[in-house]
Design a protein around this motif. Structure first.
Motif, PDB file in Angstrom:
ATOM      1  N   LEU A 105       1.157  51.153 -27.307  1.00  0.00           N
ATOM      2  CA  LEU A 105       0.253  50.014 -27.471  1.00  0.00           C
ATOM      3  C   LEU A 105      -1.151  50.493 -27.833  1.00  0.00           C
ATOM      4  CD1 LEU A 105       1.326  47.671 -24.521  1.00  0.00           C
ATOM      5  CD2 LEU A 105       1.590  47.230 -26.970  1.00  0.00           C
ATOM      6  N   ARG A 106      -1.611  51.536 -27.123  1.00  0.00           N
ATOM      7  CA  ARG A 106      -2.945  52.081 -27.424  1.00  0.00           C
ATOM      8  C   ARG A 106      -2.980  52.680 -28.830  1.00  0.00           C
ATOM      9  NH1 ARG A 106      -5.578  55.059 -22.142  1.00  0.00           N
ATOM     10  NH2 ARG A 106      -5.433  53.303 -20.714  1.00  0.00           N
ATOM     11  N   GLU A 159       2.585  51.913 -22.805  1.00  0.00           N
ATOM     12  CA  GLU A 159       1.133  51.797 -22.919  1.00  0.00           C
ATOM     13  C   GLU A 159       0.594  52.753 -23.980  1.00  0.00           C
ATOM     14  OE1 GLU A 159      -2.744  50.509 -22.234  1.00  0.00           O
ATOM     15  OE2 GLU A 159      -0.809  49.638 -21.671  1.00  0.00           O
ATOM     16  N   THR A 160       1.203  53.928 -24.084  1.00  0.00           N
ATOM     17  CA  THR A 160       0.802  54.891 -25.112  1.00  0.00           C
ATOM     18  C   THR A 160       0.949  54.301 -26.505  1.00  0.00           C
ATOM     19  OG1 THR A 160       1.359  56.833 -23.770  1.00  0.00           O
ATOM     20  CG2 THR A 160       1.348  57.117 -26.170  1.00  0.00           C
ATOM     21  N   TYR A 193      -1.166  51.787 -31.331  1.00  0.00           N
ATOM     22  CA  TYR A 193      -1.131  50.685 -32.302  1.00  0.00           C
ATOM     23  C   TYR A 193      -2.529  50.099 -32.502  1.00  0.00           C
ATOM     24  CZ  TYR A 193       0.095  46.224 -34.459  1.00  0.00           C
ATOM     25  OH  TYR A 193       0.176  45.157 -35.310  1.00  0.00           O
ATOM     26  N   ARG A 194      -3.246  49.910 -31.398  1.00  0.00           N
ATOM     27  CA  ARG A 194      -4.590  49.331 -31.499  1.00  0.00           C
ATOM     28  C   ARG A 194      -5.555  50.259 -32.236  1.00  0.00           C
ATOM     29  NH1 ARG A 194      -3.928  48.557 -25.605  1.00  0.00           N
ATOM     30  NH2 ARG A 194      -2.906  46.545 -25.244  1.00  0.00           N
ATOM     31  N   ALA A 195      -5.306  51.560 -32.150  1.00  0.00           N
ATOM     32  CA  ALA A 195      -6.209  52.530 -32.773  1.00  0.00           C
ATOM     33  C   ALA A 195      -5.692  53.055 -34.096  1.00  0.00           C
ATOM     34  CB  ALA A 195      -6.438  53.707 -31.811  1.00  0.00           C
ATOM     35  N   LYS A 214      -4.858  58.797 -16.953  1.00  0.00           N
ATOM     36  CA  LYS A 214      -5.462  57.593 -16.383  1.00  0.00           C
ATOM     37  C   LYS A 214      -4.558  57.001 -15.313  1.00  0.00           C
ATOM     38  CE  LYS A 214      -7.437  53.104 -17.589  1.00  0.00           C
ATOM     39  NZ  LYS A 214      -6.683  52.383 -16.509  1.00  0.00           N
ATOM     40  N   ASN A 242      -3.846  61.253 -22.386  1.00  0.00           N
ATOM     41  CA  ASN A 242      -4.944  60.486 -21.795  1.00  0.00           C
ATOM     42  C   ASN A 242      -4.428  59.280 -21.020  1.00  0.00           C
ATOM     43  OD1 ASN A 242      -6.879  62.232 -22.832  1.00  0.00           O
ATOM     44  ND2 ASN A 242      -7.171  61.046 -24.699  1.00  0.00           N
ATOM     45  N   THR A 243      -3.393  58.633 -21.542  1.00  0.00           N
ATOM     46  CA  THR A 243      -2.814  57.486 -20.853  1.00  0.00           C
ATOM     47  C   THR A 243      -2.169  57.904 -19.535  1.00  0.00           C
ATOM     48  OG1 THR A 243      -2.369  56.424 -22.986  1.00  0.00           O
ATOM     49  CG2 THR A 243      -1.211  55.549 -21.077  1.00  0.00           C
ATOM     50  N   ILE A 252      -3.131  60.719 -27.194  1.00  0.00           N
ATOM     51  CA  ILE A 252      -3.182  59.391 -26.582  1.00  0.00           C
ATOM     52  C   ILE A 252      -2.255  59.343 -25.367  1.00  0.00           C
ATOM     53  CG2 ILE A 252      -2.629  56.942 -26.930  1.00  0.00           C
ATOM     54  CD1 ILE A 252      -3.449  57.295 -29.861  1.00  0.00           C
TER      55      ILE A 252
END
Length: 211
Positions: free
Chosen positions: A64-65, A61-62, A67-69, A93, A89-90, A86
């Motif tokens: 992926l996040r 997930e880290t 990559y999106r940012a 969460k 924070n992941t 990132i």
């Protein structure tokens, strides 16, 4: 007469160059970034969550996040510092979602390799000859440090983890935690004092040395 050597150029696989290539549509470039940092992020996540089964999911997930940012990364900080934030924070969460508490594992307490201090304050005290007595003493010390780390407020724990385990400089920690460098130094000092208070009796019992 010798021909002057050409000026060194930026390596083709530098982080910033890989980011630029990814944003331009080169998926292989991002795969290289993942390969480069995956194990390091897994170790980081593993220090924050109790359930090892979650490590792979949070790491994925880290990335992926990130990559999106990725288009937001401008290179002002090192890519790992940006990625670290990132990942933290992941993981936070995930912990909130599952109502779990962060923990630092014993093995993580041996990981610092930063050279700004002479040696890690943990490494200085955990080095010993391999005898049953010293191995047991080292395990007791590591357990005490682990307990002291768990008891720290989150901001202090994160600061000292970045310094002693991740090996980041004070400047990099300031970027990662988005606070002044003076605040970083204060947090690390307070964290070390708290850990010292918990571990000092074991150290004095073991060798007569003071912290």
């Amino acid at each position: 007469m010798t021909t002057p050597s050409p000026a060194p150029q930026e390596p083709a696989d530098s982080d910033l160059r890989l980011v630029e290539r990814t944003v331009a549509g080169d998926q292989r470039a991002y795969e290289l970034l993942v390969i480069k940092y995956q194990r390091r992020i897994e170790r980081l996540v593993g220090r924050m969550v109790r359930d090892t089964d979650l490590v792979a999911d949070i790491t994925q997930e880290t990335f992926l996040r990130a990559y999106r940012a990725l288009h937001q990364f401008r290179g002002e900080a090192q890519f790992y510092t940006w990625l670290y934030r990132i990942a933290v924070n992941t993981a936070k969460k995930a912990l909130v979602d599952m109502k779990r508490n962060p923990v630092v594992t014993e093995s993580a307490l041996r990981g610092s390799n930063d050279s700004e201090d002479e040696t890690s304050f943990l490494d200085r005290e955990l080095i010993s000859d391999e005898t049953p007595e010293t191995v047991l003493a080292a395990q007791e010390i590591a357990a005490a440090v682990n307990a002291a780390m768990e008891a720290l407020p989150e901001d202090l724990r994160q600061a000292v983890t970045l310094r002693e385990i991740e090996g980041l400089s004070y400047e990099e920690i300031a970027v990662a935690m988005e606070c002044p460098i003076g605040t970083v130094r204060s947090r690390i000092f307070r964290a070390r004092e708290a850990i010292s208070a918990r571990v000092k009796p074991l150290l004095e019992k073991r060798s007569g040395k003071r912290w």
